[in-house]
Design a protein around this motif. Structure first.
Motif, PDB file in Angstrom:
ATOM      1  N   ARG A 622       0.948  18.236 -32.478  1.00 44.06           N
ATOM      2  CA  ARG A 622       2.116  18.340 -31.610  1.00 44.06           C
ATOM      3  C   ARG A 622       1.717  18.310 -30.142  1.00 44.06           C
ATOM      4  NH1 ARG A 622       5.786  22.923 -34.756  1.00 44.06           N
ATOM      5  NH2 ARG A 622       5.820  21.870 -36.767  1.00 44.06           N
ATOM      6  N   GLY A 623       0.441  18.059 -29.898  1.00 42.69           N
ATOM      7  CA  GLY A 623      -0.064  18.002 -28.535  1.00 42.69           C
ATOM      8  C   GLY A 623      -0.650  16.644 -28.221  1.00 42.69           C
ATOM      9  N   TRP A 624      -1.975  16.608 -28.158  1.00 43.60           N
ATOM     10  CA  TRP A 624      -2.648  15.398 -27.675  1.00 43.60           C
ATOM     11  C   TRP A 624      -2.425  14.205 -28.589  1.00 43.60           C
ATOM     12  CZ3 TRP A 624      -8.084  13.387 -28.350  1.00 43.60           C
ATOM     13  CH2 TRP A 624      -8.390  12.443 -27.358  1.00 43.60           C
ATOM     14  N   PHE A 625      -2.535  14.397 -29.908  1.00 49.03           N
ATOM     15  CA  PHE A 625      -2.313  13.275 -30.828  1.00 49.03           C
ATOM     16  C   PHE A 625      -0.926  12.671 -30.605  1.00 49.03           C
ATOM     17  CE2 PHE A 625      -5.139  15.667 -34.109  1.00 49.03           C
ATOM     18  CZ  PHE A 625      -6.266  15.345 -33.375  1.00 49.03           C
ATOM     19  N   TYR A 626       0.036  13.543 -30.393  1.00 48.60           N
ATOM     20  CA  TYR A 626       1.424  13.096 -30.206  1.00 48.60           C
ATOM     21  C   TYR A 626       1.578  12.329 -28.896  1.00 48.60           C
ATOM     22  CZ  TYR A 626       6.462  13.455 -29.370  1.00 48.60           C
ATOM     23  OH  TYR A 626       7.775  13.179 -29.103  1.00 48.60           O
ATOM     24  N   THR A 627       1.050  12.869 -27.806  1.00 50.69           N
ATOM     25  CA  THR A 627       1.221  12.196 -26.508  1.00 50.69           C
ATOM     26  C   THR A 627       0.454  10.878 -26.463  1.00 50.69           C
ATOM     27  OG1 THR A 627      -0.592  13.472 -25.508  1.00 50.69           O
ATOM     28  CG2 THR A 627       1.630  14.385 -25.345  1.00 50.69           C
ATOM     29  N   LEU A 628      -0.707  10.845 -27.114  1.00 55.98           N
ATOM     30  CA  LEU A 628      -1.429   9.576 -27.221  1.00 55.98           C
ATOM     31  C   LEU A 628      -0.569   8.525 -27.907  1.00 55.98           C
ATOM     32  CD1 LEU A 628      -5.026  10.664 -28.366  1.00 55.98           C
ATOM     33  CD2 LEU A 628      -4.445   9.604 -26.189  1.00 55.98           C
ATOM     34  N   MET A 629       0.037   8.919 -29.032  1.00 54.46           N
ATOM     35  CA  MET A 629       0.828   7.981 -29.821  1.00 54.46           C
ATOM     36  C   MET A 629       2.082   7.531 -29.068  1.00 54.46           C
ATOM     37  SD  MET A 629       0.931   6.365 -32.748  1.00 54.46           S
ATOM     38  CE  MET A 629      -0.022   7.255 -33.984  1.00 54.46           C
ATOM     39  N   VAL A 630       2.756   8.444 -28.406  1.00 58.40           N
ATOM     40  CA  VAL A 630       3.986   8.106 -27.692  1.00 58.40           C
ATOM     41  C   VAL A 630       3.705   7.101 -26.584  1.00 58.40           C
ATOM     42  CG1 VAL A 630       5.739   9.000 -26.112  1.00 58.40           C
ATOM     43  CG2 VAL A 630       5.235  10.223 -28.231  1.00 58.40           C
ATOM     44  N   LEU A 631       2.702   7.383 -25.754  1.00 60.58           N
ATOM     45  CA  LEU A 631       2.457   6.513 -24.611  1.00 60.58           C
ATOM     46  C   LEU A 631       1.914   5.150 -25.031  1.00 60.58           C
ATOM     47  CD1 LEU A 631       1.047   9.042 -21.976  1.00 60.58           C
ATOM     48  CD2 LEU A 631       3.350   8.120 -22.208  1.00 60.58           C
ATOM     49  N   SER A 632       1.022   5.120 -26.000  1.00 56.75           N
ATOM     50  CA  SER A 632       0.475   3.824 -26.418  1.00 56.75           C
ATOM     51  C   SER A 632       1.547   2.978 -27.089  1.00 56.75           C
ATOM     52  CB  SER A 632      -0.707   4.025 -27.365  1.00 56.75           C
ATOM     53  OG  SER A 632      -0.293   4.615 -28.588  1.00 56.75           O
ATOM     54  N   THR A 633       2.410   3.618 -27.866  1.00 61.32           N
ATOM     55  CA  THR A 633       3.497   2.882 -28.510  1.00 61.32           C
ATOM     56  C   THR A 633       4.464   2.347 -27.475  1.00 61.32           C
ATOM     57  OG1 THR A 633       3.313   4.272 -30.490  1.00 61.32           O
ATOM     58  CG2 THR A 633       5.364   3.058 -30.195  1.00 61.32           C
ATOM     59  N   ALA A 634       4.812   3.159 -26.506  1.00 63.72           N
ATOM     60  CA  ALA A 634       5.745   2.733 -25.464  1.00 63.72           C
ATOM     61  C   ALA A 634       5.158   1.623 -24.596  1.00 63.72           C
ATOM     62  CB  ALA A 634       6.127   3.923 -24.595  1.00 63.72           C
ATOM     63  N   LEU A 635       3.879   1.707 -24.321  1.00 60.97           N
ATOM     64  CA  LEU A 635       3.236   0.727 -23.426  1.00 60.97           C
ATOM     65  C   LEU A 635       2.881  -0.572 -24.137  1.00 60.97           C
ATOM     66  CD1 LEU A 635       0.796   3.063 -21.468  1.00 60.97           C
ATOM     67  CD2 LEU A 635       2.831   1.948 -20.546  1.00 60.97           C
ATOM     68  N   PHE A 636       2.280  -0.433 -25.346  1.00 66.34           N
ATOM     69  CA  PHE A 636       1.685  -1.609 -25.982  1.00 66.34           C
ATOM     70  C   PHE A 636       2.209  -1.884 -27.393  1.00 66.34           C
ATOM     71  CE2 PHE A 636      -1.526   0.353 -23.186  1.00 66.34           C
ATOM     72  CZ  PHE A 636      -1.667  -0.662 -22.249  1.00 66.34           C
ATOM     73  N   GLY A 637       3.040  -0.999 -27.915  1.00 65.62           N
ATOM     74  CA  GLY A 637       3.495  -1.192 -29.280  1.00 65.62           C
ATOM     75  C   GLY A 637       2.398  -0.991 -30.297  1.00 65.62           C
ATOM     76  N   LYS A 638       1.369  -0.221 -29.933  1.00 70.13           N
ATOM     77  CA  LYS A 638       0.226   0.033 -30.807  1.00 70.13           C
ATOM     78  C   LYS A 638      -0.094   1.521 -30.797  1.00 70.13           C
ATOM     79  CE  LYS A 638      -2.187  -4.328 -29.645  1.00 70.13           C
ATOM     80  NZ  LYS A 638      -3.463  -4.867 -29.105  1.00 70.13           N
ATOM     81  N   PRO A 639      -0.775   1.998 -31.850  1.00 72.91           N
ATOM     82  CA  PRO A 639      -1.298   3.374 -31.779  1.00 72.91           C
ATOM     83  C   PRO A 639      -2.461   3.413 -30.795  1.00 72.91           C
ATOM     84  CG  PRO A 639      -2.073   2.297 -33.780  1.00 72.91           C
ATOM     85  CD  PRO A 639      -1.092   1.349 -33.139  1.00 72.91           C
ATOM     86  N   ALA A 640      -2.765   4.581 -30.280  1.00 73.86           N
ATOM     87  CA  ALA A 640      -3.870   4.705 -29.323  1.00 73.86           C
ATOM     88  C   ALA A 640      -5.216   4.727 -30.018  1.00 73.86           C
ATOM     89  CB  ALA A 640      -3.692   5.976 -28.494  1.00 73.86           C
ATOM     90  N   PHE A 641      -5.242   5.053 -31.303  1.00 75.85           N
ATOM     91  CA  PHE A 641      -6.493   5.221 -32.029  1.00 75.85           C
ATOM     92  C   PHE A 641      -6.367   4.620 -33.414  1.00 75.85           C
ATOM     93  CE2 PHE A 641      -3.805   8.962 -32.247  1.00 75.85           C
ATOM     94  CZ  PHE A 641      -3.592   9.083 -33.609  1.00 75.85           C
ATOM     95  N   ARG A 642      -7.516   4.313 -34.005  1.00 77.84           N
ATOM     96  CA  ARG A 642      -7.539   3.767 -35.367  1.00 77.84           C
ATOM     97  C   ARG A 642      -7.891   4.837 -36.398  1.00 77.84           C
ATOM     98  NH1 ARG A 642     -10.996  -1.795 -33.972  1.00 77.84           N
ATOM     99  NH2 ARG A 642     -10.381  -1.815 -31.777  1.00 77.84           N
ATOM    100  N   ASN A 643      -8.851   5.689 -36.046  1.00 81.17           N
ATOM    101  CA  ASN A 643      -9.342   6.703 -36.985  1.00 81.17           C
ATOM    102  C   ASN A 643      -9.280   8.075 -36.332  1.00 81.17           C
ATOM    103  OD1 ASN A 643     -10.512   4.741 -39.095  1.00 81.17           O
ATOM    104  ND2 ASN A 643     -11.548   4.099 -37.220  1.00 81.17           N
ATOM    105  N   LEU A 644      -8.932   9.071 -37.130  1.00 77.94           N
ATOM    106  CA  LEU A 644      -8.766  10.419 -36.581  1.00 77.94           C
ATOM    107  C   LEU A 644      -9.250  11.454 -37.591  1.00 77.94           C
ATOM    108  CD1 LEU A 644      -5.672  11.766 -34.712  1.00 77.94           C
ATOM    109  CD2 LEU A 644      -6.608  13.064 -36.612  1.00 77.94           C
ATOM    110  N   ILE A 645     -10.033  12.409 -37.112  1.00 78.77           N
ATOM    111  CA  ILE A 645     -10.413  13.565 -37.924  1.00 78.77           C
ATOM    112  C   ILE A 645      -9.694  14.774 -37.362  1.00 78.77           C
ATOM    113  CG2 ILE A 645     -12.269  15.119 -38.616  1.00 78.77           C
ATOM    114  CD1 ILE A 645     -14.169  12.784 -38.599  1.00 78.77           C
ATOM    115  N   CYS A 646      -8.939  15.437 -38.217  1.00 73.14           N
ATOM    116  CA  CYS A 646      -8.154  16.597 -37.802  1.00 73.14           C
ATOM    117  C   CYS A 646      -8.792  17.846 -38.400  1.00 73.14           C
ATOM    118  CB  CYS A 646      -6.712  16.443 -38.278  1.00 73.14           C
ATOM    119  SG  CYS A 646      -5.614  17.746 -37.701  1.00 73.14           S
ATOM    120  N   SER A 647      -9.228  18.738 -37.549  1.00 69.56           N
ATOM    121  CA  SER A 647      -9.890  19.950 -38.027  1.00 69.56           C
ATOM    122  C   SER A 647      -8.933  21.128 -38.015  1.00 69.56           C
ATOM    123  CB  SER A 647     -11.114  20.264 -37.159  1.00 69.56           C
ATOM    124  OG  SER A 647     -10.739  20.370 -35.794  1.00 69.56           O
TER     125      SER A 647
END
Length: 1229
Positions: A622-647
């Motif tokens: 609900r923090g960084w992963f979310y803001t990364l996704m929102v901005l990259s989607t809005a700007l480029f129509g893509k996710p900001a990252f391909r692979n993610l490890i969530c601890s």
């Protein structure tokens, strides 16, 4: 290679510190980056932490995950830029300065000046940078602190402007009001993420308030429930659920008529008049007066039937919509035309309250939304917010002006209570005074204990408050967000599919502005009349529009800059809006801002976006992963990252949150100082926390990693070094590893096995790392290290020690060398210090290895893998383990053979694998298995290891799977019970009655029919039971199995094996004594024994019969104590009692030269003095060096250093012996 100390003397932390110095000396990280600069990029995004606090285990966990992955990718042929980042803006910094300077309100900041305030903030941003670098470096993480990025850098801030301008141009930015969690302590709204950081259980008032319906002849009132009485002065609407059933009821005591949800009627308690002291005394006075005049006033007694209501009518929620009511307070009567009406929305539920919700749109997110939808307020119009930034009522709420809202709750409740009115009643000529209680608005008052959000910095209770803000219209791109999420790969996957997906699915527009000071200013310039807006996307554009040189983008550097109106001079200039960006907008822009895209590095970004990898804690969904996704989607129509490890979260040992004040966790640096960073890294990586679960951190767990992983690994390495050095000590050529290609052709089955197992390790690590499943690697490594030490090294000790010849010794040592080298390379990303330590010593005997292990490529998994031999060795260990279990269970240790008086005793060990049976042969182990290849491996290739380990004479194969077992069938009740129901009993009886032929037929076909019911393979259990031979009791034979393998052991022993067992025990005591004395395996000594029993011949006979085995194991003969020279140096002597009925003493001495004096005298033509001088000289020499010289001279050396004596050639076995043992062997031969 250099000698190494024992594991107990090896300090992992101290060695790690030496490795850090080594890396600094060779500039290892910088060199690695330079060497890989030409390789494809692997883009890793490092979320920036605040530097206003010290790193904790959560940071170390995330840093370890990032370091493991990036080291691996670098070894796999990528260039991996790793720059540390700092989150410099936002509340954490401002809050620290507010505390430091004693700032209590926004006005205090304006009074001191924004410039001074911001510079104070800048001064503490890097407060703990040095400590961060020390901790992160000490954990082994390679990341660039010199070329770091900071969100307060002008280049970073400029990209923030560009990102915002792009969103504005796409129509995704608007200004509006948003009801948000608001910190009155910090005087700013908080994000939902920040709101969730600090919940507490608190007691709040819970009241029911009546709202009379206008124009209703019965004065019927709707009853609403609230836990925030301070919002009632701002009420503009009541909300019901159109789908709920409501009831109109009359209080039988007071006559009051209320409307509430039918399901909530039980919560509507009948009102009892509670009077204060003044009212009570006045009532009593009135009653007394009326009684004296003969008038009863019992109506003041109010003896009521508690909580009794009369049902008048049932109503649908939808029928209430549009009803006008009288508000509790008169502060907003100017809105009467559109306000104070009933509206409907599904957010109203009947699980609490009354089914009627009071709406104050300035202080409730749903309230605001519902009132907008109902047209009570307009989205694009200003909203009257009657609470200021400090949480105090404004002049609008005149009766409570200046009061802090939470403190005003009690006064508001009192204002809603009943008021006493005085009336005069004339009865005839008599005037009676009557005190009446007017109908009040407070129906019920109580308290509720519930979880409530507090500011995570100021620790003050949050309120929900409408604030003007600039928004990113996230709801417009919700479908794109969900689609982009599908394009990403998460570990674990459920976080993506459930937690993050659900968050995206319910995404709301994002308020990205904050009414604060230390942050990136919004690049919006607005005209005084609000008509003209300019969004600046770069420093160059601002300079061009304003004509002013810009070097810093913080508020105190640009707030004064104006832009001339594009409509002409008469319209004046445009001023920047006051707000700054939410710091989450900055961190969400990191993929572009940290490389100053699009102003620089265009090709680098566009070729490698989306980034390859990110990793943070589960709270960032609900923090960084979310803001990364929102901005990259809005700007480029893509996710900001391909692979993610969530601890997950790292908690204290007791499962509570780690707290400095509670001191409920050990300092990370203390743990590293005790056990080393590698141990901490593996402990974290091997825990549930890497699967997004919580970890209760235990220091003992880190120690367990040292004990179970690193010490066995180190001991295998030390064993290699010791025996490689032994070659030189014994005069052979220095150890040089044989090429791997040659070793792959080794005929030794354990060489083949360990080579294959090593390839499997590399293959497994490669596969799991490519899938970002870090948590699976450590368990596999643990098993591999266990197999390496307890199978390969243990079973190959004779070969590794040279007992089977020099060539075989070099093959086994080289095999072990390459296995350790490959293991180090495969594990280098996980344990960078320990693998570097081993590598630096191992590389000394190889000219083609890199300067550092971290310059090496990851081992390729293209070598030969033999799954068959791996499986066979695994089965062999099962055989051995089960046999050991049987003996331990019967108190008959493997080294203590079984005695039996029978002339031809039995030692039977039978094994069954799934479809196996058993065979009994005296003094033999019979392995029964249908697989001919496996039988060949056990009875041929692995035979010698099994024989020696289990103390048996021979192994015979048998592939008859039914000869010594019986079959029995049982129905699987757990599977069949539900399916068959009442027929279960009949079918079960038939299944149990199956004959052996029936069972075999069932196994072949996979199904059978009973009473018309077809049963499948998984519905019937086939049990194989060992049939003990006739005349053999249970005490004489025992069995053990693991569901796959059954081992049967005849507990009667063979006398010849008894002697071998005694020899084993004697050898074991000798080895323990060597270790106790501090002798190294390469130290050449002589060992003597002395029987302490009355019958001394018994032990001496056993030693003689087992002489070859003893010599093979010890490397020298076990000598009778009578052979100890009087002048020899004794290292130690120890007596041992009660070993299988024997007592004996062991003496270990320095080797003693034995001279053939007559032969020496002949060298000097019978000159005894010359011969004595030669003896004296040889005795003065270091024994190990003398031994090496004879080895190099192939048993002959030339002595020419004795003064006045001729040079002579001295030969071993002719002129002297290097030990009593050598002399003894020559005489026995």
């Amino acid at each position: 290679m250099e000698d190494v100390c024992e594991g107990k003397d090896f300090s992992f932390p101290r060695q790690e510190e030496q490795i850090i110095l080594f890396w600094d000396t060779i500039q290892a990280f910088k060199t690695q980056l330079e060497r890989t600069a030409h390789l494809p990029e692997y883009v890793f995004y490092d979320g920036p932490p605040f530097a206003t606090g010290l790193p904790h285990y959560g940071h170390i966990l995330a840093g370890t995950i990032k370091d493991v992955v990036t080291r691996y990718q670098s070894m796999k042929g990528h260039h991996v830029t790793r720059r540390f980042g700092w989150d410099c803006h936002g509340l954490p910094v401002e809050y620290e300065i507010d505390k430091k300077l004693g700032i209590k309100s926004r006005d205090d900041i304006l009074a001191m000046g924004i410039g001074r305030y911001n510079e104070e903030c800048r001064s503490i941003v890097t407060k703990y940078v040095k400590e961060w670098e020390e901790v992160i470096t000490r954990t082994g993480r390679w990341i660039d602190f010199r070329n770091d990025y900071k969100t307060m850098d002008p280049q970073f801030m400029e990209v923030i402007w560009w990102v915002f301008a792009q969103l504005y141009d796409k129509g995704l930015v608007y200004r509006g009001f948003k009801v948000m969690p608001y910190s009155t302590g910090c005087k700013t709204p908080l994000s939902n993420f920040e709101t969730g950081l600090n919940y507490k259980n608190v007691a709040d008032p819970a009241i029911m308030v009546s709202f009379p319906i206008i124009g209703n002849p019965d004065n019927t009132a709707l009853v609403a429930w609230t836990t925030t009485p301070w919002t009632l002065p701002s009420n503009l609407a009541l909300c019901v659920n159109a789908n709920l059933v409501y009831v109109k009821v009359r209080d039988k005591v007071t006559g009051a008529i209320f409307i509430v949800a039918e399901s909530r009627l039980s919560e509507l308690t009948s009102k009892k008049i509670k009077t204060d002291g003044l009212v009570d005394s006045m009532q009593k006075l009135s009653v007394a007066n009326t009684e004296s005049k003969g008038i009863m006033a019992d109506k003041f007694q109010h003896k009521k039937d508690s909580g009794s209501y009369e049902l008048l009518e049932k109503l649908s929620g939808s029928s209430l919509v549009g009803i006008k009511y009288k508000p509790a307070f008169d502060y907003f009567l100017e809105f009467s035309e559109v306000a104070f009406t009933v509206v409907a929305d599904n957010y109203v539920t009947d699980d609490s309250g009354t089914g009627v919700v009071h709406c104050a749109p300035a202080f409730g997110e749903d309230d605001y939304r519902v009132c907008i939808a109902a047209g009570i307020i307009q989205k694009d119009e200003d909203l009257i917010v009657a609470v200021d930034s400090d949480g105090r009522f404004t002049e609008k709420i005149s009766d409570f002006k200046g009061r802090y809202v939470k403190d005003a709750d009690k006064d508001i409740i009192n204002a809603l209570k009943a008021k006493l009115s005085l009336q005069f009643l004339r009865i005839g000529k008599l005037l009676v005074t009557v005190f009446c209680c007017a109908k009040d608005r407070l129906v019920n008052v109580g308290n509720i204990t519930h979880s409530y959000p507090f500011c995570w910095r100021s620790d003050t209770p949050l309120i929900y408050r409408a604030v003007p803000s600039w928004f990113v219209a996230v709801e417009k791109i919700k479908d794109q967000l969900l689609e982009c999420n599908k394009q990403t790969y998460w570990v674990p996957e459920y976080v993506k599919e459930k937690r993050f997906h659900n968050w995206l699915e319910n995404a709301r527009d994002w308020a990205v502005s904050r009414s604060r000071f230390w942050g990136t200013p919004l690049p919006i310039w607005v005209s005084k009349d609000g008509v003209e807006k300019v969004v600046v996307d770069s420093i160059a554009k601002l300079e061009k529009l304003s004509g002013i040189k810009v070097t810093d983008l913080h508020r105190h550097h640009i707030d004064h800059i104006t832009i001339p109106s594009g409509r002409g001079p008469e319209f004046g200039v445009l001023h920047r809006v006051d707000d700054v960006f939410d710091c989450w907008f900055e961190s969400g822009s990191m993929p572009y801002a940290y490389i100053h895209y699009p102003f620089e590095n265009v090709e680098l970004f566009e070729k490698n976006f989306p980034g390859h990898f990110v990793a943070e804690g589960i709270d960032q969904t609900r923090g960084w992963f979310y803001t990364l996704m929102v901005l990259s989607t809005a700007l480029f129509g893509k996710p900001a990252f391909r692979n993610l490890i969530c601890s997950g979260l790292v908690l204290a040992k007791d499962g509570k949150k780690m707290s400095k004040s509670l001191r409920n966790y050990p300092s990370p640096m203390d743990v590293i100082g005790d056990y080393g960073a590698d141990a901490l890294r593996l402990y974290l990586i091997n825990s549930p926390v890497v699967r997004a679960e919580s970890l209760n951190f235990k220091k003992e767990g880190v120690y367990a990693v040292v004990k179970d992983v690193f010490l066995p690994w180190y001991n295998a390495y030390r064993f290699l070094i010791q025996n490689a050095k032994r070659l030189e000590v014994e005069g052979f050529a220095p150890f040089t590893p044989i090429a791997r290609a040659i070793l792959q052709k080794s005929s030794n089955v354990l060489d083949q096995w360990i080579n294959s197992a090593t390839e499997s390790l590399v293959h497994f690590v490669c596969r799991e790392m490519d899938a970002y499943r870090l948590y699976t690697v450590v368990p596999y490594l643990l098993k591999f290290i266990d197999n390496l030490t307890n199978i390969y090294v243990r079973f190959n000790r004779k070969r590794l020690k040279g007992r089977t010849g020099e060539d075989d010794c070099r093959i086994s040592l080289s095999t072990l060398y390459h296995v350790l080298l490959t293991t180090c390379m495969a594990m280098a990303p996980f344990t960078p210090f320990f693998t570097e330590t081993l590598f630096q010593n191992l590389r000394k005997v190889s000219n083609d290895l890199e300067e550092s292990i971290h310059y090496c490529s990851f081992p390729s998994a293209s070598g030969k893998r033999d799954e068959r031999i791996e499986q066979s060795v695994t089965r062999m260990m099962i055989i051995i383990d089960l046999a050991r279990n049987i003996r331990e269970r019967n108190n008959k240790p493997l080294k203590t053979p079984l005695r039996h008086d029978c002339k031809f005793p039995f030692f039977w060990l039978i094994l069954i694998f799934s479809y196996f049976s058993i065979v009994f042969i005296s003094r033999e182990m019979v392995v029964v298995h249908p697989d001919a290849e496996f039988l060949e491996d056990i009875t041929v290739k692995l035979k010698e290891y099994v024989l020696e380990e289990l103390n048996v004479k021979a192994i015979l194969p048998c592939n008859d799977t039914l000869k010594y077992t019986s079959l029995r069938a049982e129905p699987d009740y757990s599977v069949l019970g539900v399916r068959l129901g009442k027929a279960m009993g009949v079918v079960a009886k038939e299944v149990k009655a199956m004959r052996q032929a029936d069972i075999l037929a069932f196994e072949s076909s996979g199904e059978a029919t009973f009473s018309g019911h077809c049963l499948k393979f998984n519905e019937i259990k086939v049990l194989r039971e060992f049939q003990r031979p006739a005349n053999i009791s249970k005490k004489e034979m025992d069995a053990a199995g693991d569901g796959d393998v059954l081992v049967i052991l005849d507990l009667r022993a063979d006398e010849s094996l008894f002697e071998a067992g005694i020899a084993r025990e004697v050898i074991n005591r000798i080895q323990k004594l060597r270790k106790k004395t501090g002798l190294e395996p390469t130290d050449f000594v002589e060992v003597f024994y002395e029987s302490l029993d009355e019958d001394k011949n018994a032990l001496e006979s056993i030693v003689k019969s087992q002489d070859q085995y003893i010599r093979m194991t010890l490397g020298s003969p076990l000598l009778h104590h009578s052979m100890i020279p009087k002048d020899t140096v004794i290292f130690c002597r120890e007596e041992v009692h009660g070993v299988s009925g024997f007592s004996f003493a062991i003496t270990i001495t320095r080797p003693t030269l034995v001279f053939v004096f007559e032969a020496l005298a002949k060298l000097f033509s019978g000159n005894n003095k010359f011969a004595e001088a030669l003896c004296t000289y040889l005795l003065s020499r270091d024994h190990s060096k003398l031994r090496s010289e004879f080895q190099a001279g192939k048993g002959k050396i030339t002595i020419e250093c004795l003064e006045n004596q001729p040079a002579v050639d001295v030969e071993l076995g002719k002129h002297l012996f290097l030990s009593i043992g050598d002399y003894y062997l020559s005489t026995t031969v």
